[in-house]
Write a protein that holds these residues in place. Structure first.
Motif, PDB file in Angstrom:
ATOM      1  N   PHE A  14       0.859  -1.189   0.000  1.00 52.07           N
ATOM      2  CA  PHE A  14       0.000   0.000   0.000  1.00 52.07           C
ATOM      3  C   PHE A  14       0.894   1.237   0.000  1.00 52.07           C
ATOM      4  CE2 PHE A  14      -3.697   2.441   1.659  1.00 52.07           C
ATOM      5  CZ  PHE A  14      -4.676   1.874   0.867  1.00 52.07           C
ATOM      6  N   GLU A  18      -2.027   5.828  -2.278  1.00 46.68           N
ATOM      7  CA  GLU A  18      -3.268   5.077  -2.068  1.00 46.68           C
ATOM      8  C   GLU A  18      -3.888   5.425  -0.722  1.00 46.68           C
ATOM      9  OE1 GLU A  18      -2.666   0.909  -4.378  1.00 46.68           O
ATOM     10  OE2 GLU A  18      -1.202   1.379  -2.799  1.00 46.68           O
ATOM     11  N   ASP A  21      -5.457   8.887  -1.004  1.00 45.84           N
ATOM     12  CA  ASP A  21      -6.695   8.809  -1.784  1.00 45.84           C
ATOM     13  C   ASP A  21      -7.834   8.212  -0.957  1.00 45.84           C
ATOM     14  OD1 ASP A  21      -5.461   9.934  -3.979  1.00 45.84           O
ATOM     15  OD2 ASP A  21      -5.171   8.024  -5.018  1.00 45.84           O
ATOM     16  N   GLU A  22      -7.552   7.154  -0.220  1.00 46.14           N
ATOM     17  CA  GLU A  22      -8.576   6.533   0.631  1.00 46.14           C
ATOM     18  C   GLU A  22      -9.056   7.494   1.716  1.00 46.14           C
ATOM     19  OE1 GLU A  22     -10.276   3.561   0.700  1.00 46.14           O
ATOM     20  OE2 GLU A  22      -9.456   3.298  -1.313  1.00 46.14           O
ATOM     21  N   ASP A  63      -7.241  -2.402   2.675  1.00 46.10           N
ATOM     22  CA  ASP A  63      -6.524  -3.225   1.686  1.00 46.10           C
ATOM     23  C   ASP A  63      -6.190  -4.611   2.250  1.00 46.10           C
ATOM     24  OD1 ASP A  63      -3.498  -3.271  -0.160  1.00 46.10           O
ATOM     25  OD2 ASP A  63      -5.520  -3.413  -0.981  1.00 46.10           O
TER      26      ASP A  63
END
Length: 65
Positions: A14, A18, A21-22, A63
């Protein structure tokens, strides 16, 4: 004033992008970073965003972890 929280044990693959963005789905993110062990930090623009993120994500999986 910025407020930050820590994230532990995400997937090692990860990326900080990412993660950022999450977290943007939850609040206004100023900064996000991940280390090689899958631990990360997110800095939110407000304490309200931080508190909402903690309430929403506490005990959840990111994730697969």
């Amino acid at each position: 004033m910025a407020d930050e929280t820590a994230l532990a044990r995400a997937q090692v693959s990860f990326s900080w992008r990412e993660l950022k963005d999450e977290m943007r789905r939850i609040g206004d993110v100023i900064y996000a970073d991940m280390d090689d062990n899958g631990d990360g930090v997110v800095e939110f623009a407000s304490v309200d965003d931080l508190e909402y993120a903690v309430r929403r994500l506490d005990g959840s999986w990111l994730d697969g972890n």
